[in-house]
Motif scaffolding. Structure first.
Motif, PDB file in Angstrom:
ATOM      1  N   GLN A  42       0.838  -1.201   0.000  1.00  0.00           N
ATOM      2  CA  GLN A  42       0.000   0.000   0.000  1.00  0.00           C
ATOM      3  C   GLN A  42       0.874   1.252   0.000  1.00  0.00           C
ATOM      4  OE1 GLN A  42      -3.334  -0.117   2.631  1.00  0.00           O
ATOM      5  NE2 GLN A  42      -3.487   2.106   2.793  1.00  0.00           N
ATOM      6  N   ALA A  43       1.927   1.248   0.793  1.00  0.00           N
ATOM      7  CA  ALA A  43       2.831   2.398   0.845  1.00  0.00           C
ATOM      8  C   ALA A  43       3.521   2.622  -0.500  1.00  0.00           C
ATOM      9  CB  ALA A  43       3.866   2.194   1.954  1.00  0.00           C
ATOM     10  N   ARG A  44       3.748   1.561  -1.245  1.00  0.00           N
ATOM     11  CA  ARG A  44       4.400   1.678  -2.560  1.00  0.00           C
ATOM     12  C   ARG A  44       3.405   1.938  -3.677  1.00  0.00           C
ATOM     13  NH1 ARG A  44       7.689  -3.729  -3.080  1.00  0.00           N
ATOM     14  NH2 ARG A  44       8.154  -2.798  -5.129  1.00  0.00           N
ATOM     15  N   GLY A  45       2.132   2.073  -3.339  1.00  0.00           N
ATOM     16  CA  GLY A  45       1.124   2.372  -4.352  1.00  0.00           C
ATOM     17  C   GLY A  45       0.719   1.182  -5.190  1.00  0.00           C
ATOM     18  N   LEU A  46       0.960  -0.023  -4.685  1.00  0.00           N
ATOM     19  CA  LEU A  46       0.647  -1.241  -5.446  1.00  0.00           C
ATOM     20  C   LEU A  46      -0.702  -1.832  -5.069  1.00  0.00           C
ATOM     21  CD1 LEU A  46       4.146  -2.993  -5.250  1.00  0.00           C
ATOM     22  CD2 LEU A  46       3.241  -1.528  -7.082  1.00  0.00           C
ATOM     23  N   LEU A  47      -1.359  -1.239  -4.084  1.00  0.00           N
ATOM     24  CA  LEU A  47      -2.622  -1.775  -3.594  1.00  0.00           C
ATOM     25  C   LEU A  47      -3.731  -0.790  -3.966  1.00  0.00           C
ATOM     26  CD1 LEU A  47      -3.363  -4.338  -1.869  1.00  0.00           C
ATOM     27  CD2 LEU A  47      -3.512  -2.795   0.084  1.00  0.00           C
ATOM     28  N   GLY A  48      -4.510  -1.126  -4.979  1.00  0.00           N
ATOM     29  CA  GLY A  48      -5.583  -0.245  -5.421  1.00  0.00           C
ATOM     30  C   GLY A  48      -6.821  -0.374  -4.551  1.00  0.00           C
ATOM     31  N   ASP A  49      -7.815   0.494  -4.825  1.00  0.00           N
ATOM     32  CA  ASP A  49      -9.037   0.450  -4.007  1.00  0.00           C
ATOM     33  C   ASP A  49      -9.808  -0.840  -4.217  1.00  0.00           C
ATOM     34  OD1 ASP A  49      -9.794   1.064  -6.589  1.00  0.00           O
ATOM     35  OD2 ASP A  49     -11.253   2.597  -6.025  1.00  0.00           O
ATOM     36  N   VAL A  50      -9.747  -1.417  -5.420  1.00  0.00           N
ATOM     37  CA  VAL A  50     -10.405  -2.708  -5.656  1.00  0.00           C
ATOM     38  C   VAL A  50      -9.691  -3.805  -4.881  1.00  0.00           C
ATOM     39  CG1 VAL A  50     -11.012  -4.440  -7.391  1.00  0.00           C
ATOM     40  CG2 VAL A  50     -11.274  -2.016  -7.923  1.00  0.00           C
ATOM     41  N   ASP A  51      -8.356  -3.760  -4.848  1.00  0.00           N
ATOM     42  CA  ASP A  51      -7.591  -4.747  -4.078  1.00  0.00           C
ATOM     43  C   ASP A  51      -7.950  -4.663  -2.599  1.00  0.00           C
ATOM     44  OD1 ASP A  51      -6.193  -5.561  -6.374  1.00  0.00           O
ATOM     45  OD2 ASP A  51      -4.748  -3.930  -6.125  1.00  0.00           O
ATOM     46  N   ARG A  52      -7.986  -3.447  -2.060  1.00  0.00           N
ATOM     47  CA  ARG A  52      -8.304  -3.291  -0.643  1.00  0.00           C
ATOM     48  C   ARG A  52      -9.709  -3.808  -0.338  1.00  0.00           C
ATOM     49  NH1 ARG A  52      -5.652   1.648  -1.561  1.00  0.00           N
ATOM     50  NH2 ARG A  52      -7.641   2.753  -1.741  1.00  0.00           N
ATOM     51  N   ALA A  53     -10.659  -3.470  -1.228  1.00  0.00           N
ATOM     52  CA  ALA A  53     -12.035  -3.930  -1.011  1.00  0.00           C
ATOM     53  C   ALA A  53     -12.130  -5.444  -1.093  1.00  0.00           C
ATOM     54  CB  ALA A  53     -12.958  -3.284  -2.040  1.00  0.00           C
ATOM     55  N   ARG A  54     -11.425  -6.042  -2.049  1.00  0.00           N
ATOM     56  CA  ARG A  54     -11.484  -7.501  -2.228  1.00  0.00           C
ATOM     57  C   ARG A  54     -10.879  -8.227  -1.024  1.00  0.00           C
ATOM     58  NH1 ARG A  54      -8.377  -7.637  -6.149  1.00  0.00           N
ATOM     59  NH2 ARG A  54      -6.560  -8.565  -5.143  1.00  0.00           N
ATOM     60  N   ILE A  55      -9.695  -7.769  -0.590  1.00  0.00           N
ATOM     61  CA  ILE A  55      -9.018  -8.432   0.527  1.00  0.00           C
ATOM     62  C   ILE A  55      -9.766  -8.191   1.831  1.00  0.00           C
ATOM     63  CG2 ILE A  55      -6.872  -8.476   1.857  1.00  0.00           C
ATOM     64  CD1 ILE A  55      -5.414  -7.813  -0.796  1.00  0.00           C
ATOM     65  N   SER A  56     -10.230  -6.966   2.037  1.00  0.00           N
ATOM     66  CA  SER A  56     -10.999  -6.661   3.248  1.00  0.00           C
ATOM     67  C   SER A  56     -12.259  -7.510   3.328  1.00  0.00           C
ATOM     68  CB  SER A  56     -11.354  -5.171   3.271  1.00  0.00           C
ATOM     69  OG  SER A  56     -12.182  -4.864   4.360  1.00  0.00           O
ATOM     70  N   TRP A  57     -12.940  -7.670   2.186  1.00  0.00           N
ATOM     71  CA  TRP A  57     -14.158  -8.475   2.120  1.00  0.00           C
ATOM     72  C   TRP A  57     -13.868  -9.910   2.551  1.00  0.00           C
ATOM     73  CZ3 TRP A  57     -19.312  -7.942   1.049  1.00  0.00           C
ATOM     74  CH2 TRP A  57     -20.017  -9.062   0.622  1.00  0.00           C
ATOM     75  N   ARG A  58     -12.787 -10.482   2.018  1.00  0.00           N
ATOM     76  CA  ARG A  58     -12.455 -11.875   2.335  1.00  0.00           C
ATOM     77  C   ARG A  58     -12.040 -12.010   3.804  1.00  0.00           C
ATOM     78  NH1 ARG A  58     -10.885 -16.454  -0.629  1.00  0.00           N
ATOM     79  NH2 ARG A  58     -12.122 -15.470  -2.280  1.00  0.00           N
ATOM     80  N   VAL A  59     -11.193 -11.121   4.282  1.00  0.00           N
ATOM     81  CA  VAL A  59     -10.698 -11.214   5.654  1.00  0.00           C
ATOM     82  C   VAL A  59     -11.833 -11.045   6.656  1.00  0.00           C
ATOM     83  CG1 VAL A  59      -9.250 -10.064   7.382  1.00  0.00           C
ATOM     84  CG2 VAL A  59      -8.342 -10.523   5.103  1.00  0.00           C
ATOM     85  N   SER A  60     -12.731 -10.083   6.409  1.00  0.00           N
ATOM     86  CA  SER A  60     -13.813  -9.836   7.363  1.00  0.00           C
ATOM     87  C   SER A  60     -14.741 -11.028   7.474  1.00  0.00           C
ATOM     88  CB  SER A  60     -14.604  -8.594   6.945  1.00  0.00           C
ATOM     89  OG  SER A  60     -15.284  -8.807   5.716  1.00  0.00           O
ATOM     90  N   ARG A  61     -14.911 -11.794   6.397  1.00  0.00           N
ATOM     91  CA  ARG A  61     -15.816 -12.935   6.430  1.00  0.00           C
ATOM     92  C   ARG A  61     -15.162 -14.199   6.965  1.00  0.00           C
ATOM     93  NH1 ARG A  61     -17.788  -9.139   4.287  1.00  0.00           N
ATOM     94  NH2 ARG A  61     -19.998  -8.860   3.824  1.00  0.00           N
ATOM     95  N   LEU A  62     -13.845 -14.179   7.115  1.00  0.00           N
ATOM     96  CA  LEU A  62     -13.153 -15.334   7.667  1.00  0.00           C
ATOM     97  C   LEU A  62     -12.648 -15.077   9.079  1.00  0.00           C
ATOM     98  CD1 LEU A  62     -11.038 -16.424   4.556  1.00  0.00           C
ATOM     99  CD2 LEU A  62     -13.254 -17.305   5.301  1.00  0.00           C
ATOM    100  N   ALA A  63     -12.908 -13.873   9.592  1.00  0.00           N
ATOM    101  CA  ALA A  63     -12.331 -13.482  10.881  1.00  0.00           C
ATOM    102  C   ALA A  63     -12.741 -14.409  12.017  1.00  0.00           C
ATOM    103  CB  ALA A  63     -12.721 -12.041  11.208  1.00  0.00           C
ATOM    104  N   SER A  64     -13.936 -14.971  11.940  1.00  0.00           N
ATOM    105  CA  SER A  64     -14.424 -15.829  13.026  1.00  0.00           C
ATOM    106  C   SER A  64     -13.972 -17.280  12.892  1.00  0.00           C
ATOM    107  CB  SER A  64     -15.956 -15.783  13.081  1.00  0.00           C
ATOM    108  OG  SER A  64     -16.516 -16.230  11.858  1.00  0.00           O
ATOM    109  N   ASP A  65     -13.300 -17.623  11.808  1.00  0.00           N
ATOM    110  CA  ASP A  65     -12.826 -18.989  11.584  1.00  0.00           C
ATOM    111  C   ASP A  65     -11.297 -18.961  11.539  1.00  0.00           C
ATOM    112  OD1 ASP A  65     -12.040 -21.473  10.438  1.00  0.00           O
ATOM    113  OD2 ASP A  65     -14.023 -21.719   9.537  1.00  0.00           O
ATOM    114  N   ALA A  66     -10.660 -19.368  12.618  1.00  0.00           N
ATOM    115  CA  ALA A  66      -9.205 -19.245  12.730  1.00  0.00           C
ATOM    116  C   ALA A  66      -8.469 -20.015  11.644  1.00  0.00           C
ATOM    117  CB  ALA A  66      -8.752 -19.722  14.114  1.00  0.00           C
TER     118      ALA A  66
END
Length: 550
Positions: free
Chosen positions: A45-69
């Motif tokens: 992200q600091a190097r500008g390689l993480l776009g808004d679609v990337d952040r949304a996609r990864i955030s979406w996946r992580v938030s839905r798996l947060a309760s399953d270790a």
């Protein structure tokens, strides 16, 4: 239509214009002990390689798996290895080649469509604020009414479609657009599936049966598209008989050919009672030991065919419109065929229908696509984790009573319809009020038909305002209606009448249209839209005048 009244003191719900997302996906990863994955993303992200679609996609996946270790650990491992490329969309795209609107993809993601004007009839809290839409609003479905050239496609529908495509790349939505003109929504690399009837080089075709799992389901889907809309109650017998006739042709064929559905020529042969087609079908069933299970359907179809009022006669006529080389290729001979059940995964689909070349067939195809979408997203097995959107241009020709009833059902399954039409008169008369009442959001554009304006005014209802009357001794009187503004500043100058002429001043509360038909027709400027919204929890906004050019 019954009129609804709003008191001018009633508080209106807020329009969401900013993200209210909770803890960031980086915090979730660090808290769960996956610091390596979090650092990989922070570095990119600091190097500008993480776009808004990337952040949304990864955030979406992580938030839905947060309760399953265990699942979160697997996701973190993929993030450490792939970084911004983790959890890719099937197209491997990470953005659209070109954007026409401003998008906030942080949950809840929104698309900015314009700016609420300082129009006095706009509630104070909205004036001058950015006006945005999100998928919770679209879940209640949206009806867009405006004549050609009013901007409903380019200025309003295209930004919404673009947002759903971005959400699809982020793994959060799927979208299907019906483009009857063939060029309103055409854009390179915007769709995963581009079904273009006018393009012989197109490798995509359409599943005539929508990927139906049973003959009963396939018959219902196909009959919904073939039977003309607006069938009255006294013709219900005809509708049911037509669906039964289609089932009596599909079920034996499906069993005889290893769960394969017939092509258009094969279906015409069986449904029309072609001797060689029926004999071949019986031989196959006999060879598999299934003839006794389906003999009754075949005999019933033969009896119906000999009747003068054969319920399949109209189906045969309309299926015959699809028995053209290019259409047969679309359904039966393409290398890849889109089945509507694929809408349950993040995908972007455009169906282009050249009405000028195939006017009647295009209507059938569009109605087939629309009815299949409603059936798939209404099913209990549909994927409720992602939003599923259907955008239909010139929708008045393609909706029927099944779609009208389905608008409410799809809302519960995280899906919504965006229906564009030039006039409410384009909708079948018997379906106009059911569709209008079922759709939560409405948007109207400049140049609205007077009948449509009356319909909208009745729907948006009335409110109480102050009416000030100044009367003179000789009988002349003037009435001033302050509307939603304060009375201060509306009184005429003190010298309007001489002291001897003044008779009196009276103030009363009267009921007025929130927006009258003449105001809807004359006070909505070009490039603007009058929009009312609803959310899935039932909250609503009043009509708001929005400048779509800012």
């Amino acid at each position: 239509m019954a009129r609804r009244r709003r008191d001018d003191q009633e508080p209106e719900p807020e329009v969401e214009t900013a993200s209210t997302a909770g803890a960031s996906y980086l915090e979730v990863l660090r808290t769960a002990g996956h610091g390596g994955a979090a650092e990989r993303l922070a570095t990119e992200q600091a190097r500008g390689l993480l776009g808004d679609v990337d952040r949304a996609r990864i955030s979406w996946r992580v938030s839905r798996l947060a309760s399953d270790a265990a699942m979160l650990a697997e996701a973190a491992e993929e993030i450490e290895q792939a970084g911004a490329l983790a959890f890719p969309h099937s197209s491997l795209q990470r953005d659209l080649p070109r954007r026409v609107a401003q998008h906030d993809l942080a949950e809840p993601s929104q698309v900015r469509v314009g700016l609420a004007t300082h129009e006095p009839r706009n509630p104070t809290r909205y004036r001058g604020r950015a006006f945005a839409l999100d998928t919770d609003v679209l879940r209640t479905s949206l009806l867009v009414v405006g004549p050609p050239g009013s901007g409903k496609t380019r200025s309003f529908a295209l930004p919404i479609l673009e947002h759903l495509c971005l959400q699809s790349l982020a793994g959060q939505a799927s979208v299907l657009v019906v483009d009857p003109k063939g060029d309103d929504f055409a854009a390179p690399d915007m769709f995963d599936v581009d079904i273009d009837l006018a393009n012989p080089a197109s490798s995509w075709g359409l599943d005539l049966y929508g990927g139906a799992e049973t003959p009963d389901e396939a018959a219902d889907r196909l009959a919904s598209a073939l039977i003309p809309p607006g069938t009255t109650a006294d013709k219900a017998y005809f509708v049911d008989a037509s669906k039964n006739a289609l089932y009596q042709a599909l079920a034996p064929f499906h069993a005889a050919h290893g769960r394969r559905y017939p092509t258009i020529p094969e279906l015409l042969g069986v449904l029309g009672g072609d001797d060689s087609a029926l004999q071949s079908l019986r031989d196959r069933l006999r060879h598999k030991g299934l003839l006794r299970h389906y003999e009754r359907q075949l005999e019933a179809r033969e009896r119906q065919r000999r009747r003068r009022d054969d319920p399949a006669a109209s189906l045969l006529e309309r299926l015959g419109l699809l028995d053209r080389p290019s259409l047969v290729r679309l359904f039966d001979q393409t290398t890849r065929r889109f089945a509507m059940r694929q809408i349950n995964q993040p995908t972007r689909v455009r169906v282009s229908l050249p009405e000028a070349q195939y006017p009647e067939a295009s209507v059938i195809l569009a109605r087939l696509v629309v009815s299949q979408f409603v059936q798939v997203v209404s099913a209990p097995t549909t994927n409720k984790d992602i939003f599923k959107g259907l955008l239909v241009d010139e929708a008045g020709r393609y909706v029927d009573d099944y779609v009208a009833r389905g608008v409410q059902r799809v809302r519960a399954n995280n899906a919504g319809l965006i229906l564009l039409t030039q006039s409410l008169g384009d909708l079948p008369e018997e379906l106009r009020q059911p569709i209008f009442g079922s759709v939560g959001c409405k948007a109207v554009f400049a140049g609205l038909d007077p009948g449509d304006a009356r319909y909208m005014a009745d729907w948006w209802g009335t409110r109480w305002v102050g009416d000030l009357t100044l009367s003179a001794r000789h009988g002349e009187s003037h009435s001033v209606t302050p509307g939603i503004l304060s009375l201060r500043g509306w009184f005429p100058r003190r010298d309007t009448y001489s002291q001897s002429e003044q008779q009196g001043v009276s103030l009363r509360r009267v009921e007025r249209d929130l927006w009258s038909p003449s105001e809807i027709i004359n006070d909505v400027p070009p490039g603007h839209a009058l929009i009312s919204l609803a959310r899935s929890d039932g909250t609503r906004t009043p009509p708001i005048l929005v400048n779509l050019r800012t």
